[in-house]
Scaffold this motif. Structure first.
Motif, PDB file in Angstrom:
ATOM      1  N   UNK A  13       1.871  -5.289 -10.686  1.00  0.00           N
ATOM      2  CA  UNK A  13       0.840  -5.150 -10.763  1.00  0.00           C
ATOM      3  C   UNK A  13       0.672  -5.802  -9.331  1.00  0.00           C
ATOM      4  N   UNK A  14       0.699  -6.277  -8.563  1.00  0.00           N
ATOM      5  CA  UNK A  14       0.421  -6.968  -7.125  1.00  0.00           C
ATOM      6  C   UNK A  14       0.892  -5.387  -5.953  1.00  0.00           C
ATOM      7  N   UNK A  15       2.059  -4.820  -6.615  1.00  0.00           N
ATOM      8  CA  UNK A  15       2.046  -3.477  -5.609  1.00  0.00           C
ATOM      9  C   UNK A  15       0.878  -2.573  -5.234  1.00  0.00           C
ATOM     10  N   UNK A  16       0.631  -2.869  -7.442  1.00  0.00           N
ATOM     11  CA  UNK A  16       0.093  -1.336  -7.694  1.00  0.00           C
ATOM     12  C   UNK A  16      -1.414  -1.571  -6.940  1.00  0.00           C
ATOM     13  N   UNK A  17      -1.958  -2.761  -6.528  1.00  0.00           N
ATOM     14  CA  UNK A  17      -3.000  -3.423  -6.463  1.00  0.00           C
ATOM     15  C   UNK A  17      -3.026  -3.743  -5.256  1.00  0.00           C
ATOM     16  N   UNK A  18      -1.762  -3.378  -3.993  1.00  0.00           N
ATOM     17  CA  UNK A  18      -1.932  -3.599  -2.834  1.00  0.00           C
ATOM     18  C   UNK A  18      -1.864  -1.807  -2.164  1.00  0.00           C
ATOM     19  N   UNK A  19      -1.821  -1.132  -3.489  1.00  0.00           N
ATOM     20  CA  UNK A  19      -1.254   0.595  -2.439  1.00  0.00           C
ATOM     21  C   UNK A  19      -2.664   0.942  -2.773  1.00  0.00           C
ATOM     22  N   UNK A  20      -2.516   2.763  -1.919  1.00  0.00           N
ATOM     23  CA  UNK A  20      -3.079   3.460  -1.772  1.00  0.00           C
ATOM     24  C   UNK A  20      -3.115   5.116  -1.801  1.00  0.00           C
ATOM     25  N   UNK A  21      -3.673   6.190  -1.116  1.00  0.00           N
ATOM     26  CA  UNK A  21      -3.362   6.966  -0.950  1.00  0.00           C
ATOM     27  C   UNK A  21      -2.544   6.875   0.605  1.00  0.00           C
ATOM     28  N   UNK A  22      -1.265   7.797   0.215  1.00  0.00           N
ATOM     29  CA  UNK A  22      -0.810   7.158   1.250  1.00  0.00           C
ATOM     30  C   UNK A  22       0.717   6.422   0.749  1.00  0.00           C
ATOM     31  N   UNK A  23       0.148   5.681   0.479  1.00  0.00           N
ATOM     32  CA  UNK A  23       1.624   4.705  -0.570  1.00  0.00           C
ATOM     33  C   UNK A  23       2.616   5.904  -1.613  1.00  0.00           C
ATOM     34  N   UNK A  24       3.496   5.450  -1.838  1.00  0.00           N
ATOM     35  CA  UNK A  24       4.708   5.214  -2.601  1.00  0.00           C
ATOM     36  C   UNK A  24       4.758   4.530  -3.346  1.00  0.00           C
ATOM     37  N   UNK A  25       4.940   3.929  -4.293  1.00  0.00           N
ATOM     38  CA  UNK A  25       5.355   2.324  -5.171  1.00  0.00           C
ATOM     39  C   UNK A  25       6.994   2.728  -5.557  1.00  0.00           C
ATOM     40  N   UNK A  26       7.820   2.218  -4.591  1.00  0.00           N
ATOM     41  CA  UNK A  26       9.512   2.391  -5.529  1.00  0.00           C
ATOM     42  C   UNK A  26       9.757   0.273  -5.797  1.00  0.00           C
ATOM     43  N   UNK A  27      10.820   1.026  -6.958  1.00  0.00           N
ATOM     44  CA  UNK A  27      10.311   0.028  -7.533  1.00  0.00           C
ATOM     45  C   UNK A  27      12.769  -0.090  -7.963  1.00  0.00           C
ATOM     46  N   UNK A  28      12.655  -0.616  -6.863  1.00  0.00           N
ATOM     47  CA  UNK A  28      13.745  -1.268  -7.267  1.00  0.00           C
ATOM     48  C   UNK A  28      14.789  -1.764  -8.231  1.00  0.00           C
ATOM     49  N   UNK A  29      15.398  -1.443  -9.882  1.00  0.00           N
ATOM     50  CA  UNK A  29      15.635  -1.992 -10.571  1.00  0.00           C
ATOM     51  C   UNK A  29      16.992  -1.828 -11.387  1.00  0.00           C
ATOM     52  N   UNK A  30      17.445  -1.192 -10.128  1.00  0.00           N
ATOM     53  CA  UNK A  30      19.244  -1.601  -9.858  1.00  0.00           C
ATOM     54  C   UNK A  30      20.100  -0.725 -11.367  1.00  0.00           C
ATOM     55  N   UNK A  31      19.201   0.487 -11.675  1.00  0.00           N
ATOM     56  CA  UNK A  31      19.936   1.549 -12.168  1.00  0.00           C
ATOM     57  C   UNK A  31      20.332   1.320 -13.501  1.00  0.00           C
ATOM     58  N   UNK A  32      19.335  -0.040 -14.193  1.00  0.00           N
ATOM     59  CA  UNK A  32      19.415   0.129 -15.477  1.00  0.00           C
ATOM     60  C   UNK A  32      18.672   1.116 -16.199  1.00  0.00           C
ATOM     61  N   UNK A  33      19.349   1.662 -18.160  1.00  0.00           N
ATOM     62  CA  UNK A  33      18.859   2.685 -18.671  1.00  0.00           C
ATOM     63  C   UNK A  33      18.740   2.435 -19.510  1.00  0.00           C
ATOM     64  N   UNK A  43       4.516   9.846   1.589  1.00  0.00           N
ATOM     65  CA  UNK A  43       3.782   8.480   1.986  1.00  0.00           C
ATOM     66  C   UNK A  43       4.892   7.308   2.249  1.00  0.00           C
ATOM     67  N   UNK A  44       4.310   5.891   2.072  1.00  0.00           N
ATOM     68  CA  UNK A  44       5.077   4.878   3.031  1.00  0.00           C
ATOM     69  C   UNK A  44       5.535   3.799   1.352  1.00  0.00           C
ATOM     70  N   UNK A  45       6.788   4.034   1.817  1.00  0.00           N
ATOM     71  CA  UNK A  45       7.673   2.655   0.414  1.00  0.00           C
ATOM     72  C   UNK A  45       6.582   1.749   0.122  1.00  0.00           C
ATOM     73  N   UNK A  46       5.888   1.437  -0.909  1.00  0.00           N
ATOM     74  CA  UNK A  46       5.821  -0.093  -1.028  1.00  0.00           C
ATOM     75  C   UNK A  46       6.863  -0.746  -3.009  1.00  0.00           C
ATOM     76  N   UNK A  47       7.639  -1.735  -2.320  1.00  0.00           N
ATOM     77  CA  UNK A  47       8.525  -1.781  -2.692  1.00  0.00           C
ATOM     78  C   UNK A  47       8.221  -2.994  -3.856  1.00  0.00           C
ATOM     79  N   UNK A  48       8.956  -2.810  -4.488  1.00  0.00           N
ATOM     80  CA  UNK A  48       8.987  -3.932  -6.025  1.00  0.00           C
ATOM     81  C   UNK A  48      10.389  -3.914  -5.966  1.00  0.00           C
ATOM     82  N   UNK A  49      10.895  -5.754  -6.845  1.00  0.00           N
ATOM     83  CA  UNK A  49      12.214  -6.098  -6.971  1.00  0.00           C
ATOM     84  C   UNK A  49      12.068  -6.900  -8.543  1.00  0.00           C
ATOM     85  N   UNK A  50      13.061  -5.863  -9.191  1.00  0.00           N
ATOM     86  CA  UNK A  50      13.245  -6.495 -10.280  1.00  0.00           C
ATOM     87  C   UNK A  50      14.701  -6.840 -10.919  1.00  0.00           C
ATOM     88  N   UNK A  51      14.116  -8.406 -11.469  1.00  0.00           N
ATOM     89  CA  UNK A  51      15.531  -9.099 -12.046  1.00  0.00           C
ATOM     90  C   UNK A  51      15.710  -9.041 -13.674  1.00  0.00           C
TER      91      UNK A  51
END
Length: 236
Positions: free
Chosen positions: A80-100, A57-65
């Motif tokens: 939450x904003x990314x989820x509300x704006x997304x639907x079929x054909x979308x993949x939510x992509x979260x930039x969590x910078x490798x935090x484990x 799908x298409x990337x809907x991005x989220x940037x975490x700090x």
């Protein structure tokens, strides 16, 4: 950069027809096509934690700090904003910078993504409530699972903005494909070229498999020509 940034022309969503073509491929063929064209794309270290099936799908991005005063404009919960704006054909992509050590995604978000028909979620770092994602049958690709909450630890700086996922630059509207082999991103501006190259690779490899099934020796099928397929084909 804060809040939502509207994508530049090169970052606009690719056509639905290209998403359908991407879904007919696999991550390896797409990675090979990117190699062939000299483009980055494979995000290493991510694996399927829930509903381990292929997603595209298409990337809907989220940037975490890290959480700190003023880090989260508007004070809304991350994702939450990314989820509300997304639907079929979308993949939510979260930039969590490798935090484990802390989650960058959780169960309530998974419920919202599943409700909206999101294709899946990719988190560069840890996520939690993995059992819930499995129960929801929501494909979730991440670095690892962790029980530790994001609250008081990380916040959303912005969404629908350029991000970095495992050293791969990802823009809103870029293509995403993920399967058991890993996660690969395709720049929207090169989507047609990458998909056409990947489709040609798949055609060649299917012909090779047919030769294997027909009884040809492996050394003949995987000849020196195979080793140079990235000059016009594929590599393993």
């Amino acid at each position: 950069m804060t809040g939502r940034a509207h994508p530049a022309p090169a970052e606009e969503k690719v056509a639905d027809e290209l998403v359908v073509r991407l879904a007919a491929l696999d991550a390896c063929a797409v990675s090979d096509a990117l190699d062939r064209l000299g483009l980055p794309g494979a995000a290493l270290g991510l694996t399927a934690l829930a509903a381990p099936r292929r997603i595209a799908g298409r990337a809907v991005t989220v940037h975490l700090v890290d959480d700190r005063p003023g880090a989260a404009p508007g004070g809304r919960h991350l994702g939450t904003a990314a989820v509300d704006a997304s639907g079929p054909g979308d993949v939510i992509v979260v930039a969590h910078h490798g935090r484990r050590h802390v989650a960058g995604w959780g169960g309530v978000l998974s419920a919202g993504a599943r409700r909206n028909g999101v294709e899946g979620v990719v988190v560069h770092g840890a996520c939690r409530d993995v059992d819930e994602a499995r129960e929801l049958d929501l494909p979730l690709y991440a670095t690892t699972g962790v029980p530790v909450t994001a609250r008081g630890r990380v916040v959303e700086r912005a969404w629908n903005v350029p991000v970095d996922i495992a050293d791969v630059p990802v823009y809103p509207g870029d293509l995403v494909i993920a399967d058991a082999s890993g996660v690969v991103f395709v720049p929207a501006a090169h989507a047609e070229e990458v998909l056409a190259t990947a489709e040609a690779i798949v055609t060649k490899e299917r012909a090779m498999v047919e030769r294997v099934r027909a009884g040809h020796p492996m050394a003949e099928v995987m000849s020196a020509d195979y080793e140079t397929m990235l000059d016009g084909g594929a590599r393993r």
